[in-house]
Write a protein that holds these residues in place. Sequence first.
Motif, PDB file in Angstrom:
ATOM      1  N   CYS A  48     -31.784  20.418  28.455  1.00  0.00           N
ATOM      2  CA  CYS A  48     -32.331  21.460  27.589  1.00  0.00           C
ATOM      3  C   CYS A  48     -32.473  20.851  26.199  1.00  0.00           C
ATOM      4  O   CYS A  48     -31.493  20.326  25.644  1.00  0.00           O
ATOM      5  CB  CYS A  48     -31.392  22.665  27.568  1.00  0.00           C
ATOM      6  N   VAL A  49     -33.680  20.907  25.623  1.00  0.00           N
ATOM      7  CA  VAL A  49     -33.968  20.147  24.408  1.00  0.00           C
ATOM      8  C   VAL A  49     -34.667  21.019  23.372  1.00  0.00           C
ATOM      9  O   VAL A  49     -35.125  22.132  23.666  1.00  0.00           O
ATOM     10  CB  VAL A  49     -34.833  18.913  24.741  1.00  0.00           C
ATOM     11  N   PHE A  50     -34.770  20.441  22.148  1.00  0.00           N
ATOM     12  CA  PHE A  50     -35.366  21.185  21.043  1.00  0.00           C
ATOM     13  C   PHE A  50     -36.499  20.369  20.419  1.00  0.00           C
ATOM     14  O   PHE A  50     -36.918  19.342  20.967  1.00  0.00           O
ATOM     15  CB  PHE A  50     -34.269  21.544  20.030  1.00  0.00           C
ATOM     16  N   VAL A  51     -36.950  20.770  19.238  1.00  0.00           N
ATOM     17  CA  VAL A  51     -38.217  20.280  18.692  1.00  0.00           C
ATOM     18  C   VAL A  51     -38.219  18.791  18.350  1.00  0.00           C
ATOM     19  O   VAL A  51     -39.273  18.148  18.394  1.00  0.00           O
ATOM     20  CB  VAL A  51     -38.621  21.087  17.433  1.00  0.00           C
ATOM     21  N   ASN A  52     -37.064  18.234  17.985  1.00  0.00           N
ATOM     22  CA  ASN A  52     -37.034  16.838  17.553  1.00  0.00           C
ATOM     23  C   ASN A  52     -36.468  15.886  18.602  1.00  0.00           C
ATOM     24  O   ASN A  52     -36.244  14.710  18.308  1.00  0.00           O
ATOM     25  CB  ASN A  52     -36.249  16.710  16.246  1.00  0.00           C
ATOM     26  N   ASP A  53     -36.239  16.370  19.804  1.00  0.00           N
ATOM     27  CA  ASP A  53     -35.793  15.490  20.879  1.00  0.00           C
ATOM     28  C   ASP A  53     -36.959  14.656  21.396  1.00  0.00           C
ATOM     29  O   ASP A  53     -38.111  15.078  21.372  1.00  0.00           O
ATOM     30  CB  ASP A  53     -35.181  16.315  22.017  1.00  0.00           C
ATOM     31  N   ASP A  54     -36.625  13.457  21.871  1.00  0.00           N
ATOM     32  CA  ASP A  54     -37.627  12.481  22.300  1.00  0.00           C
ATOM     33  C   ASP A  54     -37.845  12.600  23.803  1.00  0.00           C
ATOM     34  O   ASP A  54     -36.970  12.252  24.598  1.00  0.00           O
ATOM     35  CB  ASP A  54     -37.138  11.079  21.934  1.00  0.00           C
ATOM     36  N   LEU A  55     -39.018  13.094  24.168  1.00  0.00           N
ATOM     37  CA  LEU A  55     -39.407  13.171  25.580  1.00  0.00           C
ATOM     38  C   LEU A  55     -40.594  12.260  25.825  1.00  0.00           C
ATOM     39  O   LEU A  55     -41.573  12.632  26.469  1.00  0.00           O
ATOM     40  CB  LEU A  55     -39.743  14.617  25.967  1.00  0.00           C
ATOM     41  N   SER A  56     -40.489  11.037  25.330  1.00  0.00           N
ATOM     42  CA  SER A  56     -41.529  10.037  25.546  1.00  0.00           C
ATOM     43  C   SER A  56     -41.469   9.536  26.988  1.00  0.00           C
ATOM     44  O   SER A  56     -40.535   9.854  27.745  1.00  0.00           O
ATOM     45  CB  SER A  56     -41.334   8.870  24.584  1.00  0.00           C
ATOM     46  N   ALA A  57     -42.443   8.734  27.357  1.00  0.00           N
ATOM     47  CA  ALA A  57     -42.518   8.238  28.736  1.00  0.00           C
ATOM     48  C   ALA A  57     -41.262   7.466  29.129  1.00  0.00           C
ATOM     49  O   ALA A  57     -40.768   7.595  30.252  1.00  0.00           O
ATOM     50  CB  ALA A  57     -43.757   7.372  28.900  1.00  0.00           C
ATOM     51  N   THR A  58     -40.729   6.654  28.214  1.00  0.00           N
ATOM     52  CA  THR A  58     -39.553   5.842  28.540  1.00  0.00           C
ATOM     53  C   THR A  58     -38.322   6.717  28.766  1.00  0.00           C
ATOM     54  O   THR A  58     -37.520   6.450  29.665  1.00  0.00           O
ATOM     55  CB  THR A  58     -39.267   4.823  27.429  1.00  0.00           C
ATOM     56  N   VAL A  59     -38.163   7.754  27.954  1.00  0.00           N
ATOM     57  CA  VAL A  59     -37.017   8.656  28.129  1.00  0.00           C
ATOM     58  C   VAL A  59     -37.172   9.464  29.415  1.00  0.00           C
ATOM     59  O   VAL A  59     -36.206   9.650  30.174  1.00  0.00           O
ATOM     60  CB  VAL A  59     -36.865   9.581  26.913  1.00  0.00           C
ATOM     61  N   LEU A  60     -38.362   9.938  29.679  1.00  0.00           N
ATOM     62  CA  LEU A  60     -38.608  10.678  30.924  1.00  0.00           C
ATOM     63  C   LEU A  60     -38.350   9.802  32.144  1.00  0.00           C
ATOM     64  O   LEU A  60     -37.826  10.271  33.164  1.00  0.00           O
ATOM     65  CB  LEU A  60     -40.041  11.217  30.936  1.00  0.00           C
ATOM     66  N   GLN A  61     -38.723   8.520  32.050  1.00  0.00           N
ATOM     67  CA  GLN A  61     -38.448   7.586  33.143  1.00  0.00           C
ATOM     68  C   GLN A  61     -36.952   7.483  33.393  1.00  0.00           C
ATOM     69  O   GLN A  61     -36.494   7.514  34.543  1.00  0.00           O
ATOM     70  CB  GLN A  61     -39.027   6.223  32.804  1.00  0.00           C
ATOM     71  N   LYS A  62     -36.162   7.384  32.311  1.00  0.00           N
ATOM     72  CA  LYS A  62     -34.707   7.313  32.451  1.00  0.00           C
ATOM     73  C   LYS A  62     -34.145   8.588  33.065  1.00  0.00           C
ATOM     74  O   LYS A  62     -33.227   8.540  33.898  1.00  0.00           O
ATOM     75  CB  LYS A  62     -34.067   7.057  31.083  1.00  0.00           C
ATOM     76  N   LEU A  63     -34.685   9.734  32.665  1.00  0.00           N
ATOM     77  CA  LEU A  63     -34.230  11.002  33.247  1.00  0.00           C
ATOM     78  C   LEU A  63     -34.487  11.028  34.749  1.00  0.00           C
ATOM     79  O   LEU A  63     -33.616  11.435  35.536  1.00  0.00           O
ATOM     80  CB  LEU A  63     -34.939  12.180  32.575  1.00  0.00           C
ATOM     81  N   SER A  64     -35.667  10.581  35.147  1.00  0.00           N
ATOM     82  CA  SER A  64     -35.985  10.580  36.576  1.00  0.00           C
ATOM     83  C   SER A  64     -35.085   9.629  37.344  1.00  0.00           C
ATOM     84  O   SER A  64     -34.679   9.909  38.476  1.00  0.00           O
ATOM     85  CB  SER A  64     -37.459  10.232  36.797  1.00  0.00           C
ATOM     86  N   GLU A  65     -34.736   8.496  36.712  1.00  0.00           N
ATOM     87  CA  GLU A  65     -33.825   7.556  37.362  1.00  0.00           C
ATOM     88  C   GLU A  65     -32.426   8.147  37.520  1.00  0.00           C
ATOM     89  O   GLU A  65     -31.673   7.765  38.427  1.00  0.00           O
ATOM     90  CB  GLU A  65     -33.755   6.258  36.552  1.00  0.00           C
ATOM     91  N   LEU A  66     -32.077   9.076  36.645  1.00  0.00           N
ATOM     92  CA  LEU A  66     -30.789   9.774  36.750  1.00  0.00           C
ATOM     93  C   LEU A  66     -30.853  10.950  37.720  1.00  0.00           C
ATOM     94  O   LEU A  66     -29.862  11.653  37.910  1.00  0.00           O
ATOM     95  CB  LEU A  66     -30.351  10.277  35.367  1.00  0.00           C
ATOM     96  N   GLY A  67     -32.014  11.175  38.293  1.00  0.00           N
ATOM     97  CA  GLY A  67     -32.184  12.283  39.233  1.00  0.00           C
ATOM     98  C   GLY A  67     -32.384  13.618  38.548  1.00  0.00           C
ATOM     99  O   GLY A  67     -32.139  14.668  39.151  1.00  0.00           O
ATOM    100  N   ILE A  68     -32.846  13.592  37.302  1.00  0.00           N
ATOM    101  CA  ILE A  68     -33.075  14.818  36.536  1.00  0.00           C
ATOM    102  C   ILE A  68     -34.579  15.067  36.476  1.00  0.00           C
ATOM    103  O   ILE A  68     -35.331  14.258  35.930  1.00  0.00           O
ATOM    104  CB  ILE A  68     -32.487  14.691  35.115  1.00  0.00           C
TER     105      ILE A  68
END
Length: 327
Positions: A48-68
């Motif tokens: 759960c994130v807010f306006v200044n959190d980084d949801l760039s491609a690299t961060v999203l890739q890491k989330l997917s690798e964590l199963g999120i």
Amino acid sequence: MKVTVFSSQPYDERALRQYSPDNINWQFLPQKLDLLSVAAAAGSDAVCVFVNDDLSATVLQKLSELGIFAVALRCAGFNNVDLTAAKKLGVKVMRVPAYSPQAVAEHTVGMMLCLSRKFHKAYNRTRDNNFDLNGLLGFNLYQKTVGLIGTGRIGIATARILRGFGCELLCVDPIENPELQQLGARYVSLSELYQQSDIISLHCPLTPQSQHLINEETLAQMKSGVMLINTSRGALINTKAVIQALKSAKIGYLGLDVYEQEADLFFKDLSDQVISDEVFQRLLTFPNVLITGHQAFFTKEAMAQISQTTIHNLLSFSRQQNSGNEL
């Protein structure tokens, strides 16, 4: 389900826990989500994130690798999310499309009144037993022309309030709203809005097309002494160009609730630190500039709506259902 909440403040935790069912296990973290902090979400089903959190491609890739594979935004704007990467990775992104537009609209008009009637200066004077009116001369909002750039929910709510003050309204939006036209507002070109408005208020989303919408060229089209208000996204404004316009008196009044580099400043207590952002520090030196720290949304009603919608989005994801707020 386990949800890691990034950029969490005590008020976020109170509101989410107040409306949360027992089957959500919250992990609240004060740090913003980025490539360094993403590992803290390990073991979660969603973030759960807010306006200044980084949801760039690299961060999203890491989330997917964590199963999120679920991101719940506690806001309406999503300029910080790489939606193309999210779709490729199968990460569902959900937002809160409307959380008390009246909160932002009221803050917007409050900034107009504060600047036009110098409430902030009068408050400081009277605390020092100084009741001199010299330097506090203001102006009426009545019969002033206000240009609204963006007429979504917040723009419309702002327009309703300003009509109550007797303002003339000029609007710019790709989609013309009949309700505003019934209020007497006119849809015009951006150029006409810049040229005719005594006050300009920004209520449009941040996109590649709207970034630095306010720049040297557009400022040159505006009336001398114009009031500019931004309660939308900081990067709509080229701050260095605005500083030059303040110095030349092209801008007579500036109200900002957002700032392009706010991620390093806002939502933190920096009162005992030296702020190294020289552009922001320069803004603070002007007597006709009013800045609040991304506060416009911050009311009891808005926090309740944000929490309830966020929880609805998360529960819908856990049930493999659509919440209606997917991007």
